[in-house]
Each structure stands twice: as structure tokens, then as C-alpha cells.
Design a protein around this motif. Structure first.
Motif, PDB file in Angstrom:
ATOM      1  N   LEU A 147       0.825  -1.204   0.000  1.00  0.00           N
ATOM      2  CA  LEU A 147       0.000   0.000   0.000  1.00  0.00           C
ATOM      3  C   LEU A 147       0.866   1.264   0.000  1.00  0.00           C
ATOM      4  O   LEU A 147       0.550   2.236  -0.682  1.00  0.00           O
ATOM      5  N   ALA A 148       1.952   1.247   0.755  1.00  0.00           N
ATOM      6  CA  ALA A 148       2.828   2.415   0.831  1.00  0.00           C
ATOM      7  C   ALA A 148       3.521   2.695  -0.504  1.00  0.00           C
ATOM      8  O   ALA A 148       3.747   3.850  -0.855  1.00  0.00           O
ATOM      9  N   VAL A 149       3.839   1.655  -1.232  1.00  0.00           N
ATOM     10  CA  VAL A 149       4.542   1.835  -2.502  1.00  0.00           C
ATOM     11  C   VAL A 149       3.566   2.179  -3.632  1.00  0.00           C
ATOM     12  O   VAL A 149       3.798   3.117  -4.394  1.00  0.00           O
ATOM     13  N   TYR A 150       2.458   1.459  -3.744  1.00  0.00           N
ATOM     14  CA  TYR A 150       1.552   1.641  -4.869  1.00  0.00           C
ATOM     15  C   TYR A 150       0.491   2.725  -4.649  1.00  0.00           C
ATOM     16  O   TYR A 150      -0.065   3.227  -5.612  1.00  0.00           O
ATOM     17  N   LYS A 151       0.199   3.057  -3.406  1.00  0.00           N
ATOM     18  CA  LYS A 151      -0.742   4.129  -3.071  1.00  0.00           C
ATOM     19  C   LYS A 151      -2.001   4.057  -3.936  1.00  0.00           C
ATOM     20  O   LYS A 151      -2.252   4.937  -4.764  1.00  0.00           O
ATOM     21  N   PRO A 152      -2.824   3.030  -3.750  1.00  0.00           N
ATOM     22  CA  PRO A 152      -4.029   2.904  -4.579  1.00  0.00           C
ATOM     23  C   PRO A 152      -4.918   4.138  -4.476  1.00  0.00           C
ATOM     24  O   PRO A 152      -4.990   4.778  -3.433  1.00  0.00           O
ATOM     25  N   LYS A 153      -5.580   4.437  -5.578  1.00  0.00           N
ATOM     26  CA  LYS A 153      -6.457   5.612  -5.604  1.00  0.00           C
ATOM     27  C   LYS A 153      -7.652   5.384  -4.690  1.00  0.00           C
ATOM     28  O   LYS A 153      -8.049   4.265  -4.420  1.00  0.00           O
ATOM     29  N   GLY A 154      -8.214   6.474  -4.260  1.00  0.00           N
ATOM     30  CA  GLY A 154      -9.409   6.426  -3.433  1.00  0.00           C
ATOM     31  C   GLY A 154      -9.294   7.395  -2.277  1.00  0.00           C
ATOM     32  O   GLY A 154      -8.562   7.144  -1.330  1.00  0.00           O
ATOM     33  N   MET A 155      -9.988   8.503  -2.408  1.00  0.00           N
ATOM     34  CA  MET A 155      -9.971   9.506  -1.344  1.00  0.00           C
ATOM     35  C   MET A 155     -11.199   9.321  -0.458  1.00  0.00           C
ATOM     36  O   MET A 155     -12.266   8.943  -0.930  1.00  0.00           O
ATOM     37  N   THR A 156     -11.012   9.627   0.805  1.00  0.00           N
ATOM     38  CA  THR A 156     -12.122   9.602   1.750  1.00  0.00           C
ATOM     39  C   THR A 156     -12.973  10.854   1.535  1.00  0.00           C
ATOM     40  O   THR A 156     -12.514  11.821   0.909  1.00  0.00           O
ATOM     41  N   PRO A 157     -14.198  10.879   2.055  1.00  0.00           N
ATOM     42  CA  PRO A 157     -14.998  12.115   1.965  1.00  0.00           C
ATOM     43  C   PRO A 157     -14.263  13.307   2.588  1.00  0.00           C
ATOM     44  O   PRO A 157     -14.313  14.416   2.060  1.00  0.00           O
ATOM     45  N   TYR A 158     -13.558  13.066   3.676  1.00  0.00           N
ATOM     46  CA  TYR A 158     -12.762  14.128   4.300  1.00  0.00           C
ATOM     47  C   TYR A 158     -11.686  14.617   3.329  1.00  0.00           C
ATOM     48  O   TYR A 158     -11.445  15.818   3.193  1.00  0.00           O
ATOM     49  N   GLY A 159     -11.039  13.682   2.635  1.00  0.00           N
ATOM     50  CA  GLY A 159     -10.007  14.050   1.667  1.00  0.00           C
ATOM     51  C   GLY A 159     -10.554  14.887   0.529  1.00  0.00           C
ATOM     52  O   GLY A 159      -9.930  15.860   0.104  1.00  0.00           O
ATOM     53  N   TRP A 160     -11.734  14.509   0.021  1.00  0.00           N
ATOM     54  CA  TRP A 160     -12.361  15.288  -1.051  1.00  0.00           C
ATOM     55  C   TRP A 160     -12.688  16.699  -0.573  1.00  0.00           C
ATOM     56  O   TRP A 160     -12.459  17.683  -1.282  1.00  0.00           O
ATOM     57  N   ARG A 161     -13.218  16.796   0.646  1.00  0.00           N
ATOM     58  CA  ARG A 161     -13.580  18.104   1.201  1.00  0.00           C
ATOM     59  C   ARG A 161     -12.343  18.987   1.372  1.00  0.00           C
ATOM     60  O   ARG A 161     -12.343  20.155   0.993  1.00  0.00           O
ATOM     61  N   LYS A 162     -11.270  18.418   1.917  1.00  0.00           N
ATOM     62  CA  LYS A 162     -10.035  19.191   2.111  1.00  0.00           C
ATOM     63  C   LYS A 162      -9.451  19.618   0.767  1.00  0.00           C
ATOM     64  O   LYS A 162      -8.969  20.742   0.627  1.00  0.00           O
ATOM     65  N   GLN A 163      -9.489  18.743  -0.223  1.00  0.00           N
ATOM     66  CA  GLN A 163      -8.979  19.078  -1.552  1.00  0.00           C
ATOM     67  C   GLN A 163      -9.795  20.214  -2.156  1.00  0.00           C
ATOM     68  O   GLN A 163      -9.231  21.145  -2.735  1.00  0.00           O
ATOM     69  N   TYR A 164     -11.104  20.174  -2.010  1.00  0.00           N
ATOM     70  CA  TYR A 164     -11.973  21.240  -2.519  1.00  0.00           C
ATOM     71  C   TYR A 164     -11.668  22.558  -1.815  1.00  0.00           C
ATOM     72  O   TYR A 164     -11.558  23.604  -2.465  1.00  0.00           O
ATOM     73  N   GLU A 165     -11.508  22.513  -0.489  1.00  0.00           N
ATOM     74  CA  GLU A 165     -11.199  23.730   0.270  1.00  0.00           C
ATOM     75  C   GLU A 165      -9.871  24.329  -0.167  1.00  0.00           C
ATOM     76  O   GLU A 165      -9.743  25.548  -0.323  1.00  0.00           O
ATOM     77  N   GLU A 166      -8.857  23.492  -0.378  1.00  0.00           N
ATOM     78  CA  GLU A 166      -7.546  23.984  -0.799  1.00  0.00           C
ATOM     79  C   GLU A 166      -7.613  24.618  -2.185  1.00  0.00           C
ATOM     80  O   GLU A 166      -6.979  25.632  -2.439  1.00  0.00           O
ATOM     81  N   ARG A 167      -8.375  24.007  -3.097  1.00  0.00           N
ATOM     82  CA  ARG A 167      -8.523  24.567  -4.445  1.00  0.00           C
ATOM     83  C   ARG A 167      -9.257  25.902  -4.388  1.00  0.00           C
ATOM     84  O   ARG A 167      -8.904  26.840  -5.093  1.00  0.00           O
ATOM     85  N   THR A 168     -10.289  25.969  -3.572  1.00  0.00           N
ATOM     86  CA  THR A 168     -11.083  27.196  -3.452  1.00  0.00           C
ATOM     87  C   THR A 168     -10.236  28.327  -2.885  1.00  0.00           C
ATOM     88  O   THR A 168     -10.293  29.459  -3.370  1.00  0.00           O
ATOM     89  N   LEU A 169      -9.431  28.041  -1.907  1.00  0.00           N
ATOM     90  CA  LEU A 169      -8.585  29.066  -1.293  1.00  0.00           C
ATOM     91  C   LEU A 169      -7.456  29.522  -2.215  1.00  0.00           C
ATOM     92  O   LEU A 169      -7.019  30.662  -2.130  1.00  0.00           O
ATOM     93  N   SER A 170      -7.000  28.633  -3.092  1.00  0.00           N
ATOM     94  CA  SER A 170      -5.880  28.994  -3.959  1.00  0.00           C
ATOM     95  C   SER A 170      -6.310  29.726  -5.222  1.00  0.00           C
ATOM     96  O   SER A 170      -5.470  30.308  -5.911  1.00  0.00           O
ATOM     97  N   GLN A 171      -7.616  29.724  -5.559  1.00  0.00           N
ATOM     98  CA  GLN A 171      -8.090  30.410  -6.767  1.00  0.00           C
ATOM     99  C   GLN A 171      -8.271  31.885  -6.465  1.00  0.00           C
ATOM    100  O   GLN A 171      -8.819  32.268  -5.439  1.00  0.00           O
ATOM    101  N   PRO A 172      -7.814  32.734  -7.403  1.00  0.00           N
ATOM    102  CA  PRO A 172      -8.004  34.163  -7.203  1.00  0.00           C
ATOM    103  C   PRO A 172      -9.477  34.539  -7.302  1.00  0.00           C
ATOM    104  O   PRO A 172     -10.237  33.926  -8.043  1.00  0.00           O
ATOM    105  N   SER A 173      -9.848  35.510  -6.549  1.00  0.00           N
ATOM    106  CA  SER A 173     -11.251  35.968  -6.535  1.00  0.00           C
ATOM    107  C   SER A 173     -11.545  36.719  -7.822  1.00  0.00           C
ATOM    108  O   SER A 173     -10.746  37.539  -8.276  1.00  0.00           O
ATOM    109  N   THR A 174     -12.718  36.489  -8.394  1.00  0.00           N
ATOM    110  CA  THR A 174     -13.098  37.161  -9.643  1.00  0.00           C
ATOM    111  C   THR A 174     -14.096  38.286  -9.394  1.00  0.00           C
ATOM    112  O   THR A 174     -14.516  38.954 -10.303  1.00  0.00           O
TER     113      THR A 174
END
Length: 178
Positions: A147-174
Motif C-alpha cells: 500500500l505504501a509503494v503503490y498508493k491505490p487511488k481512493g480519497m475519503t470524503p474528508y479528503g475530497w472536502r479538504k482538496q476542494y477547500e484547498e482549491r477554493t482558497l488557492s483560486q483568485p477571486s473574480t
């Protein structure tokens, strides 16, 4: 976490995890010898070695990865609860440590019986249990390394939420005025 600290923790984590895996493989070899060999002295030596390798190598090593793994994951973009493979690896590691603690008594019993020369056919079930348990532990630790070497895909709901928050914060405001 600074880059040098992350590399240090990563090195420690890999070293502990792979060393644990290797000593469990050695334990399995001793367990097989203890179960299958006909020479009393060799059988006694195998069970005494199993006790020593467990107390002074496997047991201390089993406590390191459950500590270094979460520290490492918190200091990387992978995060601790963002990906299923990290959670699976943590569960495997913690369960392997708990199961080891449960098996300390039978290991100690076989070692004491070997030392006293009282090992008998009545102990055959425990001898088989040591082979099965150590083979299962070896498989579990190999799965954790996979698992450590191949890192299979699959994010938890928490992971998806954190990824969305990080993308939202990094986008410039329009919006005008911002």
C-alpha cells in the motif's frame, strides 16, 4: 514540516517498517524449524531464539511505525485521513501490534517449556499457532508495504472536502473590488 525533518521521519518510518517485516520473516523461519525439526536441541534453540527476537527486536519495532506513520502523513500532502490506503495501512499496523501483544504469552510459554525441556506433543497446537500467526503477520506487513509503494487511488470524503477547500482558497477571486 520542513523538508529535512520530513525526510528524517520518512527514513525512520521505512527503516522501522522494513526491519519489523524482516524480523517477522526470521521469526517465521524459527517457528517452522520448531514445528518440523526432530532434533530436540534445534527445536529448543528455535523457541529460545523466538522469545529473544520477539522481546528485543519485534516488539520494540512494532511500536515505531504506528508513531512515525501518522507523524509522516500529517507532514505531507497525503494527510492522515485523506486517502483510504493510509487508513488501511494504519489499521493493519495497529492490529498487527495488538495481535503481537496477545501472542506474547504463548511465545513465552514455548520458550519456557523449551528451556525446561518440557516441550511435548501437547504443545503441538501452540507450535502450529506460531507458524500460522507469524505467516499471517508477514502477509499483513507485506500488504502494508504494498500500500505504501503503490498508493491505490481512493480519497475519503474528508479528503475530497479538504482538496476542494484547498482549491477554493488557492483560486483568485473574480469579484469586483477584491
Amino acid at each position: 514540516m520542513s523538508r529535512s525533518l520530513r525526510k528524517f521521519v520518512l527514513t525512520a518510518h521505512i527503516t522501522f517498517a522494513v526491519s519489523w517485516l524482516g524480523t517477522v520473516a526470521g521469526f517465521l523461519a524459527f517457528a517452522i524449524v520448531g514445528l518440523t525439526n526432530q532434533e530436540a536441541q534445534i527445536v529448543r534453540s528455535a523457541y529460545l531464539a523466538m522469545d529473544l527476537i520477539t522481546r528485543f527486536v519485534i516488539l520494540p519495532l512494532s511500536f515505531a511505525p504506528p508513531i512515525t506513520g501518522p507523524i509522516l502523513s500529517l507532514g505531507t500532502p497525503w494527510g492522515l485521513f485523506r486517502h483510504y490506503w493510509i487508513i488501511a495501512k494504519l489499521i493493519i499496523t495497529v492490529l498487527s501490534t495488538v495481535i503481537l501483544l496477545i501472542h506474547l504469552q504463548p511465545i513465552y510459554y514455548l520458550s519456557s517449556a523449551a528451556l525446561e525441556g518440557t516441550l511435548s506433543n501437547a504443545d503441538r497446537g501452540l507450535q502450529i499457532q506460531m507458524v500460522v500467526a507469524s505467516a499471517a503477520a508477514l502477509i499483513a506487513l507485506l500488504v502494508a508495504n504494498f500500500l505504501a509503494v503503490y498508493k491505490p487511488k481512493g480519497m475519503t470524503p474528508y479528503g475530497w472536502r479538504k482538496q476542494y477547500e484547498e482549491r477554493t482558497l488557492s483560486q483568485p477571486s473574480t469579484e469586483v473590488g477584491k
